[in-house]
Design an enzyme around this catalytic site. Structure first.
Site, PDB file in Angstrom:
ATOM      1  N   GLY B  10       0.752  -1.261  -0.039  1.00 28.17           N
ATOM      2  CA  GLY B  10       0.076   0.063  -0.069  1.00 28.17           C
ATOM      3  C   GLY B  10       0.784   1.328  -0.045  1.00 28.17           C
ATOM      4  N   ASN B  11       1.992   1.323   0.591  1.00 26.83           N
ATOM      5  CA  ASN B  11       2.827   2.548   0.919  1.00 26.83           C
ATOM      6  C   ASN B  11       3.373   2.957  -0.616  1.00 26.83           C
ATOM      7  OD1 ASN B  11       4.585   0.308   0.673  1.00 26.83           O
ATOM      8  ND2 ASN B  11       6.354   1.363   1.899  1.00 26.83           N
ATOM      9  N   LYS B 135     -11.192  -9.560   8.398  1.00 30.51           N
ATOM     10  CA  LYS B 135     -10.651  -8.259   7.914  1.00 30.51           C
ATOM     11  C   LYS B 135     -11.694  -7.299   8.011  1.00 30.51           C
ATOM     12  CE  LYS B 135      -7.744  -6.679   4.929  1.00 30.51           C
ATOM     13  NZ  LYS B 135      -6.360  -6.625   5.006  1.00 30.51           N
ATOM     14  N   LYS B 220      -3.351  -9.784  -1.131  1.00 34.00           N
ATOM     15  CA  LYS B 220      -2.911  -9.669  -2.412  1.00 34.00           C
ATOM     16  C   LYS B 220      -1.481 -10.465  -2.397  1.00 34.00           C
ATOM     17  CE  LYS B 220       0.726  -6.146  -1.932  1.00 34.00           C
ATOM     18  NZ  LYS B 220       1.225  -6.560  -0.444  1.00 34.00           N
ATOM     19  N   LYS B 282       2.886 -12.362   4.124  1.00 36.04           N
ATOM     20  CA  LYS B 282       3.896 -12.377   3.068  1.00 36.04           C
ATOM     21  C   LYS B 282       4.781 -13.436   3.042  1.00 36.04           C
ATOM     22  CE  LYS B 282       3.822  -7.408   3.645  1.00 36.04           C
ATOM     23  NZ  LYS B 282       2.815  -7.024   2.361  1.00 36.04           N
TER      24      LYS B 282
END
Lengths: 320, 320
Positions: B10-11, B135, B220, B282
């Site tokens: 997102g960053n 979420k 994602k 991740k």
């Protein structure tokens, strides 16, 4: 295999009087997409579409939402949002209709893949439209605001509607067609961009070029004709509310047209039979596409796409 | 030419403390995209990305806007909207960075084309996530509502985060890579869909199959690993805030990892070093990708993509 550009009007997604829920939009889309799925074994297909109500809703939502912590997106980014939304809606309807056909009679190996192409369209900053914005968009207010005009709904912002000069993604679209994809493109007329040159003034050096979005709206039928021209499409089919184009529209002497040469269409246009807010840009798109070498242009209703293609409905334009 | 999936956190679009204007998002994107443009002559590239703040803003806008005439879109359609938005932002940044390179040293014939693929991801309705939504999304309220949970920000809706089982567009993406395109895909983890069979109960006849969107959010990084597996990618690079993965993160005995075998990673995972809300998915994506036959996985920061690929930064995972 002939290549056809099918331009879907707003009513393919939201009918008059509907609120435009996702369910309604998916259901409405079945009418044109069912026909397009059947046509997909015989034609290379590009689907283009409008985005008026969808982009309007995003504008209303971002201007009237409670939070001041959310950054408002400029119009060209909102167009990109609607290309994602409507592209997805068309794709998944297409997926379902192709699946049905597959079960009936379409062997999997003949089934086409499909892709939505986020499309930018080059416009010129010297287009006269930028000096004379005409397209009302977004929420209507009771009070006048700077840059707003009075419309039947109230005071609304107006933006320019410049001419589409070039569809940037035409090479990508051409390659996808060659690979047998159905392509969804030019959503909402495309994201309007200008190409700017970036200079280092101190060194008098051109550093490069840059695409920049601009606050404008491109007519989707004119963009569809331009795309058709760039990829050498054979047919442009514009699907709208009416089954045929008429002169003296909605008057006692209204007459629907079956076939019309573009010289005659230009004459009627001058006489004011095709107003800017309705058939005008569609007839202009027909003229542009045929003059650029296109083979056929048909304007018809969402329900009659296949019939019109087979010469049983619609108004067909020809060069001479 | 090796194929690399680059998952942008997102960053890459909105930094902490920023409001997230379009200008900020375009400017932030230059950091990873400049590197990716340079890499494009040596790798086949797929870019995936998150959409948390963007989809959150759309939810807030549609829930709190003044008009009751606007239909709210379901979550899966909002994901499609953000794929259009962010796809456009990445593409136009890529376009500008490739143009700069072209002027410097990249001959036009070596310049890649690029496309955003609206991506749907198959999930299972029997995924345990549907019984245990975790979420939080959308606006935070002061008062509890049905189906909402209390978070640090207030009461928020929670949705399931099911496992990605299959990226539907993997064939399209593979073809585009073969044709030398840079592909942007799996935005926001992809649009979650289930495949439903449609029966005619009276005739006991299967009428067909249908894809239907579901109210859920897919991670994602897990989606990126799944896509990498399906298209036989060689490398998965996950770009996030931190340059390296750490154990005992933000504690006095914090230790950054340079290289780590997945057996060890699993051990650390069990010990709770990689929480669900941060490095957990991740590291899980790294494990999944290598176990499915991938060659390299690197987790690093947005700024260090190229360095990490050259072994000069980041945490690299390996099979044994």
């Amino acid at each position: 295999m002939k290549t056809i550009v099918i331009a879907l009007g707003g009513n393919a997604l939201i009918k008059r009087g509907q609120k435009g829920t996702a369910d309604e939009q998916f259901r409405n889309l079945q009418v044109p997409i069912k026909q397009i799925a059947r046509m997909s074994t015989e034609y290379n297909i590009i689907i283009t579409h409008g985005n008026g109500p969808q982009v309007g809703n995003l504008l209303i939502q971002q201007e009237t939402c409670e939070s001041d912590k959310i950054a408002e997106m400029p119009l060209e980014v909102l167009v990109a949002l609607t290309q994602g939304q409507i592209g997805f809606m068309i794709e998944s309807t297409l997926d379902n209709e192709l699946m049905k056909l597959e079960n009936e009679k379409l062997p999997p190996e003949e089934r086409k893949l499909f892709l939505t192409v986020l499309t930018y369209v080059k416009v010129s900053q010297s287009d006269p439209a930028f000096k004379n914005p005409t397209k009302p968009i977004g929420p209507a207010y009771d009070e006048p605001k700077d840059g707003y005009v009075q419309t039947a709904k109230g005071w609304r912002r107006v933006v320019p509607s410049p001419k589409p000069l070039k569809i940037y993604q035409y090479r990508e679209i051409k390659k996808l067609l060659e690979m047998n994809f159905i392509v969804i493109a030019c959503g909402g007329g495309g994201i309007p961009v200008v190409k700017e040159k970036v200079f280092d003034i101190d060194r008098d050096l051109q550093l490069g070029e840059r695409l920049t979005g601009v606050e404008a709206v491109i007519d989707k039928d004119l963009a569809s004709a331009k795309l058709g021209e760039q990829i050498d499409a054979d047919i442009l089919l514009i699907a709208t509310d009416e089954e045929k184009v008429a002169i003296n529209y909605k008057q006692p002497n209204q007459r629907f047209l079956d076939k019309i040469p573009i010289a005659k269409a230009k004459e009627y246009m001058k006489q004011g039979h095709f107003p800017a807010g309705s058939m005008g840009p569609k007839v202009q798109a027909a003229i542009n596409f045929l003059e650029a070498g296109g083979e056929r242009v048909i304007i018809t209703s969402i329900e009659k796409i296949e019939d019109a293609l087979n010469g049983k409905a619609g108004t067909e334009f020809y060069l001479n």
